[in-house]
Write an enzyme that holds these catalytic residues in place. Structure first.
Site, PDB file in Angstrom:
ATOM      1  N   LYS A 194     -10.598   1.117  22.837  1.00  0.00           N
ATOM      2  CA  LYS A 194      -9.701  -0.001  23.133  1.00  0.00           C
ATOM      3  C   LYS A 194      -8.515  -0.004  22.163  1.00  0.00           C
ATOM      4  O   LYS A 194      -8.700  -0.191  20.967  1.00  0.00           O
ATOM      5  CB  LYS A 194     -10.430  -1.340  22.998  1.00  0.00           C
ATOM      6  CG  LYS A 194      -9.554  -2.488  23.534  1.00  0.00           C
ATOM      7  CD  LYS A 194     -10.071  -3.860  23.179  1.00  0.00           C
ATOM      8  CE  LYS A 194      -9.624  -4.304  21.815  1.00  0.00           C
ATOM      9  NZ  LYS A 194      -8.154  -4.446  21.680  1.00  0.00           N
ATOM     10  N   GLY A 246      -8.932  -1.757  11.550  1.00  0.00           N
ATOM     11  CA  GLY A 246      -8.255  -3.039  11.713  1.00  0.00           C
ATOM     12  C   GLY A 246      -8.417  -3.876  10.464  1.00  0.00           C
ATOM     13  O   GLY A 246      -8.618  -3.344   9.370  1.00  0.00           O
ATOM     14  N   SER A 247      -8.383  -5.176  10.640  1.00  0.00           N
ATOM     15  CA  SER A 247      -8.377  -6.061   9.485  1.00  0.00           C
ATOM     16  C   SER A 247      -9.788  -6.189   8.887  1.00  0.00           C
ATOM     17  O   SER A 247     -10.791  -6.026   9.585  1.00  0.00           O
ATOM     18  CB  SER A 247      -7.866  -7.435   9.893  1.00  0.00           C
ATOM     19  OG  SER A 247      -8.692  -7.957  10.905  1.00  0.00           O
ATOM     20  N   THR A 248      -9.827  -6.521   7.621  1.00  0.00           N
ATOM     21  CA  THR A 248     -11.111  -6.697   6.949  1.00  0.00           C
ATOM     22  C   THR A 248     -11.891  -7.850   7.571  1.00  0.00           C
ATOM     23  O   THR A 248     -13.115  -7.763   7.734  1.00  0.00           O
ATOM     24  CB  THR A 248     -10.881  -6.916   5.440  1.00  0.00           C
ATOM     25  OG1 THR A 248     -10.359  -5.686   4.904  1.00  0.00           O
ATOM     26  CG2 THR A 248     -12.161  -7.263   4.712  1.00  0.00           C
ATOM     27  N   GLY A 251     -13.431  -6.607  10.741  1.00  0.00           N
ATOM     28  CA  GLY A 251     -14.443  -5.620  10.348  1.00  0.00           C
ATOM     29  C   GLY A 251     -15.730  -6.296   9.894  1.00  0.00           C
ATOM     30  O   GLY A 251     -16.837  -5.883  10.276  1.00  0.00           O
ATOM     31  N   GLU A 268     -12.469   1.256   8.941  1.00  0.00           N
ATOM     32  CA  GLU A 268     -11.234   1.515   8.177  1.00  0.00           C
ATOM     33  C   GLU A 268     -10.471   0.201   8.160  1.00  0.00           C
ATOM     34  O   GLU A 268      -9.909  -0.213   9.167  1.00  0.00           O
ATOM     35  CB  GLU A 268     -10.391   2.594   8.875  1.00  0.00           C
ATOM     36  CG  GLU A 268     -11.087   3.923   9.065  1.00  0.00           C
ATOM     37  CD  GLU A 268     -11.025   4.811   7.830  1.00  0.00           C
ATOM     38  OE1 GLU A 268     -10.644   4.329   6.745  1.00  0.00           O
ATOM     39  OE2 GLU A 268     -11.372   5.991   7.953  1.00  0.00           O
ATOM     40  N   CYS A 302      -1.974   0.410   6.493  1.00  0.00           N
ATOM     41  CA  CYS A 302      -3.137  -0.055   5.732  1.00  0.00           C
ATOM     42  C   CYS A 302      -3.095   0.456   4.301  1.00  0.00           C
ATOM     43  O   CYS A 302      -3.477  -0.232   3.370  1.00  0.00           O
ATOM     44  CB  CYS A 302      -4.406   0.428   6.404  1.00  0.00           C
ATOM     45  SG  CYS A 302      -4.333   2.194   6.760  1.00  0.00           S
ATOM     46  N   GLU A 399      -3.549  -8.726   1.325  1.00  0.00           N
ATOM     47  CA  GLU A 399      -2.780  -7.793   2.148  1.00  0.00           C
ATOM     48  C   GLU A 399      -1.760  -8.572   2.979  1.00  0.00           C
ATOM     49  O   GLU A 399      -2.115  -9.516   3.675  1.00  0.00           O
ATOM     50  CB  GLU A 399      -3.726  -7.030   3.074  1.00  0.00           C
ATOM     51  CG  GLU A 399      -2.993  -6.010   3.920  1.00  0.00           C
ATOM     52  CD  GLU A 399      -3.908  -5.278   4.892  1.00  0.00           C
ATOM     53  OE1 GLU A 399      -4.618  -5.934   5.657  1.00  0.00           O
ATOM     54  OE2 GLU A 399      -3.891  -4.034   4.871  1.00  0.00           O
TER      55      GLU A 399
HETATM   56  P1  NAD Z   1      -7.166  -6.733  13.863  1.00  0.00           P
HETATM   57  O1  NAD Z   1      -8.411  -6.618  13.077  1.00  0.00           O
HETATM   58  O2  NAD Z   1      -6.672  -8.065  14.226  1.00  0.00           O
HETATM   59  O3  NAD Z   1      -7.299  -5.936  15.235  1.00  0.00           O
HETATM   60  C1  NAD Z   1      -7.697  -4.584  15.293  1.00  0.00           C
HETATM   61  C2  NAD Z   1      -8.319  -4.314  16.636  1.00  0.00           C
HETATM   62  O4  NAD Z   1      -9.531  -5.069  16.765  1.00  0.00           O
HETATM   63  C3  NAD Z   1      -7.459  -4.697  17.834  1.00  0.00           C
HETATM   64  O5  NAD Z   1      -7.639  -3.730  18.845  1.00  0.00           O
HETATM   65  C4  NAD Z   1      -8.045  -6.031  18.254  1.00  0.00           C
HETATM   66  O6  NAD Z   1      -7.852  -6.339  19.604  1.00  0.00           O
HETATM   67  C5  NAD Z   1      -9.511  -5.828  17.959  1.00  0.00           C
HETATM   68  N1  NAD Z   1     -10.286  -7.042  17.689  1.00  0.00           N
HETATM   69  C6  NAD Z   1      -9.834  -8.252  17.248  1.00  0.00           C
HETATM   70  N2  NAD Z   1     -10.869  -9.099  17.091  1.00  0.00           N
HETATM   71  C7  NAD Z   1     -11.997  -8.419  17.434  1.00  0.00           C
HETATM   72  C8  NAD Z   1     -13.379  -8.753  17.449  1.00  0.00           C
HETATM   73  N3  NAD Z   1     -13.819  -9.951  17.083  1.00  0.00           N
HETATM   74  N4  NAD Z   1     -14.264  -7.815  17.833  1.00  0.00           N
HETATM   75  C9  NAD Z   1     -13.852  -6.583  18.188  1.00  0.00           C
HETATM   76  N5  NAD Z   1     -12.548  -6.211  18.201  1.00  0.00           N
HETATM   77  C10 NAD Z   1     -11.630  -7.115  17.810  1.00  0.00           C
HETATM   78  O7  NAD Z   1      -6.114  -5.901  13.036  1.00  0.00           O
HETATM   79  P2  NAD Z   1      -4.581  -5.663  13.387  1.00  0.00           P
HETATM   80  O8  NAD Z   1      -3.848  -6.891  13.047  1.00  0.00           O
HETATM   81  O9  NAD Z   1      -4.441  -5.107  14.752  1.00  0.00           O
HETATM   82  O10 NAD Z   1      -4.242  -4.479  12.383  1.00  0.00           O
HETATM   83  C11 NAD Z   1      -3.899  -4.709  11.088  1.00  0.00           C
HETATM   84  C12 NAD Z   1      -5.044  -4.465  10.149  1.00  0.00           C
HETATM   85  O11 NAD Z   1      -5.602  -3.167  10.335  1.00  0.00           O
HETATM   86  C13 NAD Z   1      -4.633  -4.498   8.710  1.00  0.00           C
HETATM   87  O12 NAD Z   1      -5.538  -5.254   7.968  1.00  0.00           O
HETATM   88  C14 NAD Z   1      -4.667  -3.043   8.278  1.00  0.00           C
HETATM   89  O13 NAD Z   1      -4.849  -2.843   6.910  1.00  0.00           O
HETATM   90  C15 NAD Z   1      -5.769  -2.522   9.081  1.00  0.00           C
HETATM   91  N6  NAD Z   1      -5.661  -1.073   9.234  1.00  0.00           N
HETATM   92  C16 NAD Z   1      -6.517  -0.282   8.524  1.00  0.00           C
HETATM   93  C17 NAD Z   1      -6.412   1.108   8.613  1.00  0.00           C
HETATM   94  C18 NAD Z   1      -7.331   1.997   7.854  1.00  0.00           C
HETATM   95  O14 NAD Z   1      -7.412   3.174   8.208  1.00  0.00           O
HETATM   96  N7  NAD Z   1      -8.037   1.541   6.839  1.00  0.00           N
HETATM   97  C19 NAD Z   1      -5.449   1.681   9.438  1.00  0.00           C
HETATM   98  C20 NAD Z   1      -4.593   0.838  10.143  1.00  0.00           C
HETATM   99  C21 NAD Z   1      -4.724  -0.545  10.029  1.00  0.00           C
END
Ligand code: NAD
Ligand code: MN
Length: 489
Positions: A194, A246-248, A251, A268, A302, A399
């Site tokens: 997704k 995605g976000s901590t 995660g 990640e 990130c 962050e």
């Molecule tokens: P986010 O966590 O809001 O969303 C990431 C993904 O998760 C999206 O596809 C979103 O639709 C999905 N999602 C949201 N809520 C969910 C849930 N409850 N269950 C399952 N999936 C869900 O993050 P974002 O705002 O899209 O991205 C930014 C964040 O990602 C930042 O914190 C950044 O540091 C992190 N990031 C980390 C890395 C890494 O490799 N460590 C790389 C890129 C981004």
């Protein structure tokens, strides 16, 4: 700052004639269904949402929002493909498909780069020179491993896992899809992926490429939607592993919901990396590295070098050079090849960044921003830095995920290490010095998964990437990235 050291007099508007990348050659549909079992299907949910261009707020396409019946269908098609086709196929045959995908990405590189820039807001120079080539490189690299798993993990009897659920963010949409899909296929798993809701288009173009590569139906399924769709993937009983970027906070919520199940995971997550500049560093190169570290992709990285720790003896001259360099950056249309700073990905991300800028000012830090004309429409944040920052400031701890640099000073190596490690995160760091011994001393003491020395934000499929502490667990890239998709004895 010493008043003898004045920044360059420059109003930030270069008045270069535009050099717009053409959009004539791209093929985008008004509406995209879900890519399930090798074809595009109307969502059973009957729901669609729009994806916009963040530099002008125009709608680009409608995207399907997958509901629970859709996810059931996607997982079933991945499970059938795993059991009947993909896990039985000789590894060298699997690798041919992966090479084919890599070559098709190269063939369509220009189209993919333009779409990435339209949908996400990043400068065309970055999508053209970084995102798309790295996406192809990941498929090439893992294609090479597919039939050599026994050599990668000798005497450990590597076995695929099954259907993996993969959820990715909006900052490197195509590249993150490649980081996820390529190692999963090389190790014999099938996929339900997704993309993020604001940047689904290049993943859907990748779905078309996957069709053209004749990958057996169901091996890769690409389903679109927001967090609720992501949850359905995470909680599906036939998903054997979750790979999340995605976000901590999200995660953590995923880790809670899979606790007590046999699902594997790699996470990640966020970061708050420090670039550490010593007084013996080549200063002009370090300025370039710090600028690239925090302003690349509008700071939507990130591993962005969102903190700068500069040795006290060079603080004044370094900050002056940094301000001069910021003042020469070009903010504007992401499709313009002159552009350094594109659009912030979404209104909500811009609101978050502005909230942190206000917090920084209220905490008493001193702000400096690129002085330039901000376009009327779209979401924009000029490159920003804060001085007079202390370790306890929110802008030094949390962050921001935008082009905002928090600057502190240090006197000794120990102080630099303590400050660099003093956040909940541990994804990356940068060290700038003339001395190799200092580099090695620091790399062993910094709690970060990736440490760059005299460079920053360099990625390569052969090298593992991932974090410590609240930046997540597991690695992507390299052999470590293969291991994450295997059961080993
Ligand atoms: P986010 O966590 O809001 O969303 C990431 C993904 O998760 C999206 O596809 C979103 O639709 C999905 N999602 C949201 N809520 C969910 C849930 N409850 N269950 C399952 N999936 C869900 O993050 P974002 O705002 O899209 O991205 C930014 C964040 O990602 C930042 O914190 C950044 O540091 C992190 N990031 C980390 C890395 C890494 O490799 N460590 C790389 C890129 C981004
Ligand atoms: Mn978009």
């Amino acid at each position: 700052m010493n008043s003898n050291i004045q920044p360059l007099e420059f109003n930030g508007d270069w008045n270069l004639s535009p050099s717009l990348e053409s959009t004539d050659h791209i093929d985008l549909k008004d509406k995209y269904g879900l890519f399930i079992n090798g074809g595009f299907l109307e969502p059973l949910s009957n729901k669609y949402f729009s994806t916009i261009n963040p530099s002008n707020e125009n709608q680009i396409s409608l995207i399907a929002e997958a509901g629970s019946e859709d996810i059931n269908l996607a997982v079933k098609s991945a499970k059938d493909a795993y059991e009947n086709v993909w896990s039985k196929m000789p590894a060298k045959e699997r690798s041919k498909y992966i090479y084919r995908i890599a070559r098709l990405i190269q063939e369509k590189a220009k189209e993919l780069a333009v779409i990435e820039t339209l949908d996400g807001g990043k400068p065309i120079r970055e999508s053209r020179d970084v995102d798309v080539p790295l996406a192809a490189a990941h498929f090439f690299y893992y294609a090479g491993w597919a039939d050599k798993l026994d050599y990668a993990f000798p005497n450990r009897n590597p076995k695929s896992i099954g259907v993996v659920g993969q959820i990715i963010p909006w900052n490197f949409p195509l590249m993150m899809a490649a980081w996820k899909i390529a190692p999963a296929l090389a190790t014999g798993n099938t996929v339900v992926l997704k993309p993020a809701e604001s940047t689904s288009l290049t993943a859907l173009k990748l779905a078309e490429i996957i069709q053209q590569a004749d990958l057996p139906p169901g091996v890769v399924n690409i389903v679109t939607g927001a967090g609720s769709t992501g949850k359905l993937i995470v909680n599906h009983k036939d998903i054997k592993k979750i790979a999340f970027t995605g976000s901590t906070s999200v995660g953590k919520s995923i880790m809670k919901s899979i606790a007590g199940t046999s699902k594997k995971s790699t996470m990640e997550l966020g970061g708050k990396a420090a670039n550490i500049v010593f007084d013996d560093a080549p200063l002009d190169q370090a300025v370039e590295g710090v600028v690239n570290g925090i302003y690349f992709n509008q700071g939507h990285v990130c591993c962005a070098g969102s903190r700068l720790l500069v040795q006290e003896s060079i603080n004044e001259i370094f900050i002056r050079k940094l301000r001069d360099r910021i003042q020469s950056l070009i903010l504007g249309n992401p499709l313009d090849k002159n552009t350094d700073i594109g659009a912030v990905n979404s209104k909500s991300q811009l609101d978050t960044i502005n909230k942190y800028i206000d917090i920084g000012k209220n905490e008493g830090a001193e702000i400096f921003q690129l002085n330039c004309t901000i376009p009327d429409k779209g979401f924009w944040c000029p490159p920003t830095l804060f001085t007079n920052v202390s370790q306890s400031h929110v802008i030094a701890q949390e962050e921001i995920f935008g082009p905002v640099l928090a600057i502190q000073t240090f006197r000794t190596i120990d102080e630099a290490i303590t400050k660099a490690n003093n956040t909940p995160y541990g994804l990356s760091a940068g060290v700038w010095t003339d001395k190799g011994s200092k580099v090695f001393n620091l790399t062993s003491k910094l709690n970060a998964g990736v440490i760059w020395a005299n460079t920053y934000n360099k990625f390569d499929p052969t090298s593992p990437f991932g974090g410590y502490k609240e930046s997540g667990h597991g690695r992507e890239g390299g052999l470590h990235g293969l291991e994450a998709y295997l059961n080993l004895e």
